[in-house]
Design a protein around this motif. Structure first.
Motif, short mmCIF file in Angstrom:
data_model
loop_
_atom_site.label_atom_id
_atom_site.label_comp_id
_atom_site.label_asym_id
_atom_site.label_seq_id
_atom_site.Cartn_x
_atom_site.Cartn_y
_atom_site.Cartn_z
N ILE A 233 10.97 9.91 -53.14
CA ILE A 233 10.20 9.92 -53.11
C ILE A 233 9.30 11.06 -53.79
CG2 ILE A 233 7.50 9.34 -52.58
CD1 ILE A 233 8.92 7.09 -53.08
N ASP A 234 9.86 12.01 -52.98
CA ASP A 234 9.43 13.81 -53.23
C ASP A 234 9.65 14.10 -54.25
OD1 ASP A 234 8.49 13.99 -50.86
OD2 ASP A 234 10.90 14.55 -49.63
N VAL B 235 7.58 13.16 -56.13
CA VAL B 235 6.43 14.07 -56.71
C VAL B 235 6.26 14.41 -57.05
CG1 VAL B 235 4.89 14.91 -54.73
CG2 VAL B 235 5.70 12.48 -54.59
N ALA B 236 6.96 16.04 -56.94
CA ALA B 236 7.77 16.80 -57.31
C ALA B 236 7.62 17.39 -58.64
CB ALA B 236 9.43 17.79 -57.10
N GLN C 83 2.16 6.62 -49.41
CA GLN C 83 2.73 7.74 -49.25
C GLN C 83 3.52 8.35 -50.62
OE1 GLN C 83 7.26 7.06 -48.64
NE2 GLN C 83 7.94 9.10 -47.87
N PHE C 84 3.43 7.93 -51.62
CA PHE C 84 3.54 8.71 -52.80
C PHE C 84 1.93 9.14 -53.19
CE2 PHE C 84 3.50 9.65 -57.35
CZ PHE C 84 4.10 10.17 -57.96
N GLU D 3 -0.41 10.36 -50.76
CA GLU D 3 -0.93 11.31 -49.89
C GLU D 3 -0.17 12.15 -50.06
OE1 GLU D 3 0.03 11.72 -45.42
OE2 GLU D 3 0.30 10.03 -46.14
N LYS D 4 1.01 12.20 -50.71
CA LYS D 4 2.32 13.60 -50.92
C LYS D 4 1.56 14.33 -52.86
CE LYS D 4 6.46 12.85 -48.02
NZ LYS D 4 7.82 12.82 -48.96
N PHE D 5 1.06 13.33 -53.59
CA PHE D 5 1.28 13.78 -54.48
C PHE D 5 -0.99 14.37 -54.78
CE2 PHE D 5 -1.38 13.47 -58.89
CZ PHE D 5 -0.41 14.07 -59.55
N ALA E 80 -1.82 15.64 -52.02
CA ALA E 80 -1.60 17.10 -51.28
C ALA E 80 -1.29 18.01 -52.41
CB ALA E 80 -0.71 17.21 -50.50
N ALA E 81 -0.67 18.20 -53.01
CA ALA E 81 0.75 19.08 -53.55
C ALA E 81 -0.38 19.34 -55.09
CB ALA E 81 1.96 18.15 -54.58
N SER E 82 -1.32 18.54 -55.44
CA SER E 82 -2.03 18.33 -56.35
C SER E 82 -3.90 19.34 -55.76
CB SER E 82 -2.88 17.70 -56.87
OG SER E 82 -2.01 16.35 -58.00
#
Length: 486
Positions: A270-271, A274-275, A304-305, A307-309, A311-313
């Motif tokens: 997932i990490d 997302v990156a 999960q994806f 939430e991280k995406f 936040a990164a955006s």
């Protein structure tokens, strides 16, 4: 040198080795998308300018083609070396006319050098075949020859790299070249042409005209001495060129739009996914034909994806591209308006807004064309944000139950340029190239094609392709010779 990159730029066209100004007073202003300042002007060229450029290329072509291919390759290598020497100057020019962060502009200059060096490497690879004949005392030879005059029409998103991607192989193959430098980002191509003069490439081998596509571009496409047209741009523009070229039965190589699906399955890293999704969506403010345009996420990992995406955006730095942020401005005001209308329509049809970005118009963003990352969630493909190429920092996401559903939704498009798949399942990986209808697929990685590969679209994303041995071969035409000595 006939082109001075110092600002403001007062550019001329290069036709037959002469820098010419065009009609008196007929100019197009070029804008810096970060602050809307005018950074220079170009001639508003005419059909007559286009005709002179094609004729100059035609006159130079036979002599250029008669040179050994290795000499043509060396000339292109000298051009690559000069670009390297002037790389920071060219990168600054790209940033000011196109808006991408300076670090990404330096990467584009690296691509210019790479495209030229890759093209030069093909000088010893112009090969044919000898085929056994059915007749005695005879052999059949399949030979390769240049098309003659190649016309290049490039998009504004990578003005220097796209020009190099076409000019390099065309010249090494023995063609001469006429470039229509896009009126939004014209200076990069003119800068490269000036360096080509310094590299000793003869007059008429590279010509650059400026102006508007419906006038200058159409004249270049329709000119009877144009042998091959290579174009990177929108699907709409590709259709217009296809129609304009039909009467003259011109050879076409069209790289058009994309609507890349980004598939993430439940077993993916997932990490890493997302990156890659962030890189593939927001590089160059999302203005890449291979960008992550729509995400299909397995329902078991979607929360999960996302939430991280998101936040990164949200964490991306947006600002003055000369300060090397994560993201600079969109290239123009009309581009911002287009994106806003697509997002508004999607929201009106029920899209859930996970990250509300939208146009930025206050404070440091009061001038320029700014659009913040926007993330939407939808139930299916029934939305304009899924169907239309956004070409900006907006991405919709759809949850899927399984791999079959993801593939079905991914293929539900007229486009067929690029796609992404993230999974560790061996069976899925083996199925991917057979079941995804796209010319270029990235598996467990972000976008970024390589010089030695082949970049091509299927369906409405284009004809032909670029890069590597297959791309180079497109700049040559085949001739069959029946050699009988009886």
């Amino acid at each position: 040198m006939g082109f001075d990159a110092s600002l403001p730029v007062t550019a001329q066209m290069l036709i037959g080795g002469q820098w010419v100004a065009g009609r008196p007073g007929a100019v197009i202003e070029v804008e810096n998308p970060a602050d809307e300042s005018v950074i220079g002007t170009i001639p508003d060229g005419t059909a007559e300018d286009a005709a002179r450029a094609v004729e100059a290329a035609r006159r130079a072509q036979a002599t250029w083609a008669a040179r050994p291919a290795i000499e043509r390759g060396r000339a292109v290598r000298r051009l690559a070396a000069l670009v390297s020497e002037r790389s920071e100057e060219l990168a600054g020019l790209i940033t000011r006319e196109q808006g991408k962060p300076i670090g990404q502009a330096r990467g584009e200059v690296g691509a210019v050098i790479g495209f030229f060096e890759q093209a030069a490497s093909h000088a010893h690879r112009i090969e044919g075949d000898i085929v056994t004949s059915d007749n005695p005392d005879e052999e059949i030879q399949i030979r390769r020859h240049p098309h003659g005059v190649v016309v290049g029409l490039t998009a504004w998103n990578y003005p220097a790299a796209l020009a190099a991607r076409k000019i390099g192989p065309a010249l090494v193959a023995g063609n001469t070249f006429v470039l229509l430098a896009h009126e939004i980002t014209p200076f990069s191509g003119l800068f490269i042409a000036a360096l080509a003069e310094e590299a000793g490439i003869p007059a008429g081998v590279i010509n650059v005209v400026t102006g508007r596509g419906p006038v200058v571009g159409q004249a270049l496409v329709e000119h009877p001495d144009t042998g091959l047209i290579t174009m990177t741009g929108s699907n709409r523009a590709g259709r217009e060129i296809f129609r304009a070229a039909a009467e003259g039965m011109k050879v076409l190589r069209l790289e058009l739009g994309g609507k890349a699906p980004f598939i993430v399955m439940e077993d993916a890293d997932i990490d890493r996914a997302v990156a890659a999704a962030v890189t593939a969506r927001y590089t160059n403010c999302g203005q890449i034909c291979t960008c992550n345009e729509r995400m299909y996420l397995h329902r078991d990992i979607a929360d999960q994806f996302l939430e991280k995406f998101v936040a990164a955006s949200r964490a991306l730095r947006i600002g003055d591209p000369m300060g090397d942020p994560d993201m600079g401005p969109k290239v123009s005001g009309p581009e911002v308006d287009k994106i806003k209308s697509i997002v508004d329509a999607a929201v009106a049809q029920g899209a859930e807004v996970l990250l509300e970005g939208g146009p930025l118009t206050e404070g440091e963003y009061a001038k320029g064309h700014w659009y913040a990352p926007t993330v939407l969630e939808l139930k299916d493909n029934a939305s304009p944000v899924i169907a239309q190429e956004v070409f900006g920092p907006v991405v919709p996401a759809v949850r899927v139950a399984d791999f079959d559903t993801a593939l079905h939704l991914a293929n539900d498009t007229d486009y067929g340029l690029s796609a992404y798949v993230f999974t560790q399942d061996h069976r899925r990986l083996m199925q991917t190239p057979y079941r995804l209808n796209f010319g270029e697929i990235y598996v467990n990685r972000a976008n970024g094609e390589q010089f030695q590969a082949f970049h091509n679209g299927w369906n409405h994303s284009g004809l032909g392709g670029e890069d590597g041995k297959y791309g180079f071969d497109g700049y040559l035409r085949k001739q069959t010779l029946y050699m009988n000595w009886g």
